[in-house]
Design a protein around this motif. Structure first.
Motif, short mmCIF file in Angstrom:
data_model
loop_
_atom_site.label_atom_id
_atom_site.label_comp_id
_atom_site.label_asym_id
_atom_site.label_seq_id
_atom_site.Cartn_x
_atom_site.Cartn_y
_atom_site.Cartn_z
N SER A 1 27.67 53.38 15.25
CA SER A 1 28.23 52.93 16.54
C SER A 1 28.70 54.08 17.41
O SER A 1 28.76 53.94 18.62
CB SER A 1 29.44 52.01 16.32
OG SER A 1 29.07 50.82 15.69
N GLU B 1 23.07 37.02 10.90
CA GLU B 1 23.96 37.69 11.86
C GLU B 1 24.21 39.17 11.54
O GLU B 1 24.79 39.88 12.36
CB GLU B 1 25.31 36.97 11.91
CG GLU B 1 25.24 35.55 12.45
CD GLU B 1 26.59 34.84 12.43
OE1 GLU B 1 26.61 33.64 12.73
OE2 GLU B 1 27.61 35.48 12.12
N ARG C 1 23.14 43.12 10.02
CA ARG C 1 22.06 44.08 9.85
C ARG C 1 21.61 44.11 8.39
O ARG C 1 22.43 43.89 7.49
CB ARG C 1 22.51 45.49 10.25
CG ARG C 1 22.64 45.61 11.75
CD ARG C 1 22.89 47.04 12.18
NE ARG C 1 23.05 47.04 13.62
CZ ARG C 1 22.07 47.34 14.47
NH1 ARG C 1 20.87 47.68 14.05
NH2 ARG C 1 22.29 47.29 15.78
N PRO D 1 28.58 47.10 16.74
CA PRO D 1 27.22 47.62 16.95
C PRO D 1 26.56 48.10 15.65
O PRO D 1 25.34 48.10 15.54
CB PRO D 1 27.44 48.80 17.92
CG PRO D 1 28.73 48.48 18.60
CD PRO D 1 29.58 47.81 17.56
N SER D 2 27.36 48.50 14.65
CA SER D 2 26.79 48.95 13.37
C SER D 2 26.47 47.80 12.44
O SER D 2 25.62 47.94 11.57
CB SER D 2 27.79 49.85 12.63
OG SER D 2 28.04 51.03 13.32
N SER E 1 23.54 41.99 13.75
CA SER E 1 22.11 42.09 14.09
C SER E 1 21.96 42.04 15.61
O SER E 1 22.81 41.46 16.31
CB SER E 1 21.34 40.95 13.42
OG SER E 1 21.79 39.71 13.94
N GLU E 2 20.89 42.64 16.09
CA GLU E 2 20.63 42.66 17.55
C GLU E 2 20.71 41.25 18.13
O GLU E 2 21.21 41.03 19.23
CB GLU E 2 19.23 43.23 17.83
CG GLU E 2 19.04 44.69 17.49
CD GLU E 2 19.65 45.62 18.55
OE1 GLU E 2 20.01 45.12 19.62
OE2 GLU E 2 19.77 46.83 18.26
N ALA E 3 20.22 40.28 17.35
CA ALA E 3 20.10 38.91 17.84
C ALA E 3 21.45 38.29 18.21
O ALA E 3 21.53 37.47 19.11
CB ALA E 3 19.41 38.04 16.79
N LEU F 1 24.57 40.20 18.52
CA LEU F 1 25.60 41.15 18.97
C LEU F 1 26.30 40.71 20.25
O LEU F 1 27.52 40.78 20.37
CB LEU F 1 24.98 42.54 19.14
CG LEU F 1 25.95 43.68 19.47
CD1 LEU F 1 27.10 43.78 18.48
CD2 LEU F 1 25.20 45.02 19.51
N ARG F 2 25.50 40.18 21.22
CA ARG F 2 26.12 39.77 22.50
C ARG F 2 26.84 38.43 22.40
O ARG F 2 27.57 38.05 23.31
CB ARG F 2 25.04 39.63 23.58
CG ARG F 2 24.62 40.97 24.14
CD ARG F 2 23.19 40.87 24.66
NE ARG F 2 22.65 42.19 24.94
CZ ARG F 2 22.58 42.71 26.16
NH1 ARG F 2 22.99 42.05 27.19
NH2 ARG F 2 22.07 43.91 26.34
#
Lengths: 207, 207
Positions: A187, B139, B141, B186-187, B190-192, B194-195
């Motif tokens: 991060s 959810e 990584r 962010p670490s 998962s990208e899916a 994160l927001r």
């Protein structure tokens, strides 16, 4: 050039500090007595009061001595320096009574009526200065707040130490510190340096 | 269906627990007396010993009551639940003496000769169970060690609380917890998702 008398005074101060560290580390602040400390140091009560003023003054000196037991051992810079500080700290918590007493006194001070964030703020300022170097060298992601990250690392190390001490007598403290960097680095580190930052006991300087 | 007698016993136990929490929170473990606690509760020493056995039994009950003051307030799941637990915890540390006493006793227990990691391990197991749900929902990584992340979050919260208490009487604890997630998410997410993970005091349930 220090005079013989000044050198003698510095040695006496250091003997009191080491004896106090051992006694505080074993007994905690409340149960430690100044008599016990000067007996362990082989000195007089006068020497203790001359150098530290009181039992509380001694506790404050130990709390604030923490960074001086770590920093001189390191030569890295920037983000790697921040990582190295925490690794050396985790390692020395196993073997350095002055550091251990300082950390314990700072963490448990609420239980003996003290309320002094100085040692935490000094760690934070020190870590922030290394993070600012890291930023200038392009090691950090854009927009990262270095002061808040330093504040977080100081808090996280404080709590990992408490938990590790209770759970494993600090046997897993190094592993916990390495975990912290595994969770944080993706991060905070820029893509350019992420693979160059090394985490693990191999970073410890030779004794 | 509980009998009237069982309900009465549960109420008495709760009164002792609340009075003990207030006294431990104000005075710390060493300086708190059982007489003071039963006077505050308007009960007898017999009631205290019947329900908790000793002053140490009372301290253990408070340390281990922490999750029960948080979990019933929440309905989210997975990673958002983990975030919400820490936000509600930071908020309630300002106003819930039972939680505050539990956290204080657990953190400072070294100073009064106790050595019990149970409350830390229970938080860790609870957080790990929510992280395992998060993993099943995609959810997290790949390769994230949920148990080590739970262990890290428990340690980090412990230390942030100590530092925040000394520096600002916990005024900035919520901000510090939000910072932790800004540094970690962010670490770990998962990208899916994160927001979709929300961090901030707006996540607190209505009182």
């Amino acid at each position: 050039m220090p005079t013989a008398k000044a050198e003698q005074a510095a040695r006496t101060r250091q003997r009191v500090l080491l004896a106090a560290a051992e006694v505080f580390d074993e007994a905690g602040y409340e149960k430690a007595s100044v008599t016990q400390i000067v007996e362990r140091a082989g000195l007089t009560l006068g020497a203790l009061y001359f150098h530290f003023g009181s039992k509380q003054g001694l506790a404050e000196a130990l709390m604030n001595a923490q960074p001086t037991t770590i920093e001189p051992r390191l030569t890295s810079t920037g983000l790697q320096r921040l990582v190295d500080i925490t690794l050396v700290w985790a390692d020395r918590m196993k073997r350095d009574p002055v550091l251990r007493a300082g950390v314990r006194l700072a963490t448990e001070q609420g239980s003996h009526g003290m309320n002094d964030a100085t040692s935490f703020e000094e760690w934070r300022a020190l870590m922030c200065s290394h993070l600012d170097v890291a930023r200038c060298s392009g090691e950090l992601r854009d927009g990262l707040d270095t002061d808040r990250l330093a504040r977080f690392v100081v808090g996280a190390c404080t709590g990992m130490q408490v938990y590790s001490d209770l759970a494993t007598k600090r046997d897993d403290l190094m592993e916990r510190v390495c975990d912290m960097w595994d969770f944080l680095l993706p991060s905070i580190a820029s893509e350019a340096v992420l693979r160059d930052i090394h985490v693990g006991p191999t970073r410890l300087p030779a004794q």
